[in-house]
Design a protein around this motif. Sequence first.
Motif, PDB file in Angstrom:
ATOM      1  N   THR A 196      40.381  43.081  43.644  1.00  0.00           N
ATOM      2  CA  THR A 196      39.950  44.433  44.035  1.00  0.00           C
ATOM      3  C   THR A 196      38.455  44.571  43.739  1.00  0.00           C
ATOM      4  OG1 THR A 196      40.694  45.180  41.893  1.00  0.00           O
ATOM      5  CG2 THR A 196      42.206  45.508  43.725  1.00  0.00           C
ATOM      6  N   GLY A 197      37.969  45.800  43.665  1.00  0.00           N
ATOM      7  CA  GLY A 197      36.524  46.003  43.506  1.00  0.00           C
ATOM      8  C   GLY A 197      35.915  46.175  44.884  1.00  0.00           C
ATOM      9  N   SER A 198      34.632  46.515  44.935  1.00  0.00           N
ATOM     10  CA  SER A 198      34.017  46.765  46.241  1.00  0.00           C
ATOM     11  C   SER A 198      33.769  45.466  47.010  1.00  0.00           C
ATOM     12  CB  SER A 198      32.709  47.542  46.066  1.00  0.00           C
ATOM     13  OG  SER A 198      31.888  46.896  45.117  1.00  0.00           O
ATOM     14  N   SER A 199      33.565  44.362  46.312  1.00  0.00           N
ATOM     15  CA  SER A 199      33.185  43.110  46.996  1.00  0.00           C
ATOM     16  C   SER A 199      34.165  42.659  48.083  1.00  0.00           C
ATOM     17  CB  SER A 199      32.970  41.990  45.977  1.00  0.00           C
ATOM     18  OG  SER A 199      32.028  42.379  45.018  1.00  0.00           O
ATOM     19  N   LEU A 248      45.131  40.292  40.876  1.00  0.00           N
ATOM     20  CA  LEU A 248      44.618  39.903  39.562  1.00  0.00           C
ATOM     21  C   LEU A 248      44.982  40.878  38.450  1.00  0.00           C
ATOM     22  CD1 LEU A 248      40.953  38.978  40.527  1.00  0.00           C
ATOM     23  CD2 LEU A 248      42.550  37.438  39.377  1.00  0.00           C
ATOM     24  N   TYR A 253      44.876  50.030  41.456  1.00  0.00           N
ATOM     25  CA  TYR A 253      44.643  48.880  42.336  1.00  0.00           C
ATOM     26  C   TYR A 253      45.766  48.740  43.363  1.00  0.00           C
ATOM     27  CZ  TYR A 253      40.519  47.525  39.689  1.00  0.00           C
ATOM     28  OH  TYR A 253      39.261  47.494  39.128  1.00  0.00           O
ATOM     29  N   GLY A 258      36.070  38.393  42.711  1.00  0.00           N
ATOM     30  CA  GLY A 258      34.735  38.964  42.633  1.00  0.00           C
ATOM     31  C   GLY A 258      34.232  38.634  41.239  1.00  0.00           C
ATOM     32  N   GLY A 266      32.272  40.542  37.774  1.00  0.00           N
ATOM     33  CA  GLY A 266      31.685  41.738  37.177  1.00  0.00           C
ATOM     34  C   GLY A 266      30.237  41.461  36.784  1.00  0.00           C
ATOM     35  N   HIS A 296      32.670  39.031  34.097  1.00  0.00           N
ATOM     36  CA  HIS A 296      34.137  39.001  34.012  1.00  0.00           C
ATOM     37  C   HIS A 296      34.760  38.609  35.339  1.00  0.00           C
ATOM     38  CE1 HIS A 296      34.482  43.571  35.068  1.00  0.00           C
ATOM     39  NE2 HIS A 296      35.011  42.899  36.063  1.00  0.00           N
ATOM     40  N   GLY A 304      38.729  38.953  37.234  1.00  0.00           N
ATOM     41  CA  GLY A 304      39.887  39.808  36.971  1.00  0.00           C
ATOM     42  C   GLY A 304      39.371  40.857  36.012  1.00  0.00           C
ATOM     43  N   PHE A 305      40.084  41.049  34.903  1.00  0.00           N
ATOM     44  CA  PHE A 305      39.531  41.883  33.827  1.00  0.00           C
ATOM     45  C   PHE A 305      39.400  41.042  32.559  1.00  0.00           C
ATOM     46  CE2 PHE A 305      40.571  46.245  35.749  1.00  0.00           C
ATOM     47  CZ  PHE A 305      39.241  46.616  35.833  1.00  0.00           C
ATOM     48  N   THR A 334      31.876  47.519  31.920  1.00  0.00           N
ATOM     49  CA  THR A 334      32.832  47.536  33.031  1.00  0.00           C
ATOM     50  C   THR A 334      33.239  48.964  33.357  1.00  0.00           C
ATOM     51  OG1 THR A 334      33.665  45.374  32.371  1.00  0.00           O
ATOM     52  CG2 THR A 334      35.119  46.712  33.745  1.00  0.00           C
ATOM     53  N   ASN A 392      32.536  50.884  36.869  1.00  0.00           N
ATOM     54  CA  ASN A 392      33.637  51.385  37.693  1.00  0.00           C
ATOM     55  C   ASN A 392      33.721  52.910  37.722  1.00  0.00           C
ATOM     56  OD1 ASN A 392      34.131  48.757  38.236  1.00  0.00           O
ATOM     57  ND2 ASN A 392      36.074  48.609  37.159  1.00  0.00           N
ATOM     58  N   ARG A 413      31.882  54.874  39.096  1.00  0.00           N
ATOM     59  CA  ARG A 413      31.534  55.405  40.418  1.00  0.00           C
ATOM     60  C   ARG A 413      32.770  55.711  41.272  1.00  0.00           C
ATOM     61  NH1 ARG A 413      30.929  49.780  40.770  1.00  0.00           N
ATOM     62  NH2 ARG A 413      31.319  48.804  42.801  1.00  0.00           N
ATOM     63  N   PHE A 414      33.897  55.115  40.931  1.00  0.00           N
ATOM     64  CA  PHE A 414      35.118  55.364  41.700  1.00  0.00           C
ATOM     65  C   PHE A 414      35.914  56.565  41.163  1.00  0.00           C
ATOM     66  CE2 PHE A 414      34.487  50.670  42.004  1.00  0.00           C
ATOM     67  CZ  PHE A 414      34.144  50.646  43.347  1.00  0.00           C
ATOM     68  N   LYS A 417      24.245  41.419  40.721  1.00  0.00           N
ATOM     69  CA  LYS A 417      25.148  40.323  40.361  1.00  0.00           C
ATOM     70  C   LYS A 417      24.373  39.033  40.084  1.00  0.00           C
ATOM     71  CE  LYS A 417      28.925  42.692  40.834  1.00  0.00           C
ATOM     72  NZ  LYS A 417      29.954  42.591  41.841  1.00  0.00           N
TER      73      LYS A 417
HETATM   74  C1  GLP Z   1      36.446  45.032  38.767  1.00  0.00           C
HETATM   75  C2  GLP Z   1      37.647  44.087  39.014  1.00  0.00           C
HETATM   76  C3  GLP Z   1      37.187  42.673  39.287  1.00  0.00           C
HETATM   77  C4  GLP Z   1      35.994  42.735  40.222  1.00  0.00           C
HETATM   78  C5  GLP Z   1      34.814  43.334  39.507  1.00  0.00           C
HETATM   79  C6  GLP Z   1      33.587  43.524  40.389  1.00  0.00           C
HETATM   80  O1  GLP Z   1      36.425  45.643  37.547  1.00  0.00           O
HETATM   81  N1  GLP Z   1      38.623  44.058  37.977  1.00  0.00           N
HETATM   82  O2  GLP Z   1      38.249  41.932  39.854  1.00  0.00           O
HETATM   83  O3  GLP Z   1      35.630  41.446  40.646  1.00  0.00           O
HETATM   84  O4  GLP Z   1      35.159  44.498  38.813  1.00  0.00           O
HETATM   85  O5  GLP Z   1      33.676  44.673  41.157  1.00  0.00           O
HETATM   86  P1  GLP Z   1      32.730  44.967  42.402  1.00  0.00           P
HETATM   87  O6  GLP Z   1      33.146  44.007  43.471  1.00  0.00           O
HETATM   88  O7  GLP Z   1      33.025  46.379  42.766  1.00  0.00           O
HETATM   89  O8  GLP Z   1      31.342  44.749  41.953  1.00  0.00           O
END
Ligand code: GLP
Length: 242
Positions: free
Chosen positions: A36-39, A66, A80, A131, A133, A137, A139-140, A160, A164, A166-167, A201
């Motif tokens: 998940t995440g924006s990527s 994940l 998620y 993706g 972090g 990171h 996953g988490f 982290t 996050n 922003r969501f 990143k």
């Molecule tokens: C989140 C998810 C990760 C993701 C990361 C990056 O917290 N748990 O799986 O890769 O953060 O997020 P984004 O793609 O929004 O930068």
Amino acid sequence: MELIICKNEEEVTRQTANLIIKDIILDPKTTLGLATGSSPIGVYEKLVNAYQSGLISFKDVETFNLDEYIGIDRSHPQSYYSFMNQHLFNHIDINRDNIHLPRNHGGELEDLANEYSKMIDESEIELQLLGIGSNGHIGFNEPGTPFRNETFIVELDEQTRNDNARFFSSLEEVPKFAITMGIKNIMRAKKIVVLAFGKNKSDAVYKMINGNITNLLPASILQLHPNCTVIIDEAAASKLNK
Ligand code: GLP
């Protein structure tokens, strides 16, 4: 590690989606590890397009996500589970029984984590999408997590939660805990594809590829995976070769 540097986000998304599409074409019963995440949002859009144009079917595909937040219900718009429905599952012909996300309620969390690890092992993930972090990171698996961990409960890093926020409508609303595949689960996938774009990143990407292998930068373990492809844009690559 194989490194692919693309001109822009659109190209990163296209190349990443194509690797997944190829897997599904070659093995319609493949097992995917999803992120998940924006990527990955653009990747899921392209997968939906490939399904809608008749190129692929998800009828026999199995998926494992994940991670999932703890403390919010699956029906929460920022869970998620909701994310995956919104961006992928609601738009394809996947069998709902083949969708797996870590469960965050309905039992002792530790038992739920062990159960999830067991299911992943039994199914064997062919391709794990990741993706990264801004703190490295995956996953988490936050900095400091032991590499030998399987699915476990994690307290989220301040960075982290800030990233996050922003969501959510406020930082206080961002859950403090999550359940995540461990590094060991991730490293067992046959293939791993990491995607990243944007300057924020670039530091994590540099350390993932060129830094010491250390659990302080969890993604650095991917240097040891036999089949890991990193797909990034020029902004995310900006600290490499310097
Ligand atoms: C989140 C998810 C990760 C993701 C990361 C990056 O917290 N748990 O799986 O890769 O953060 O997020 P984004 O793609 O929004 O930068």
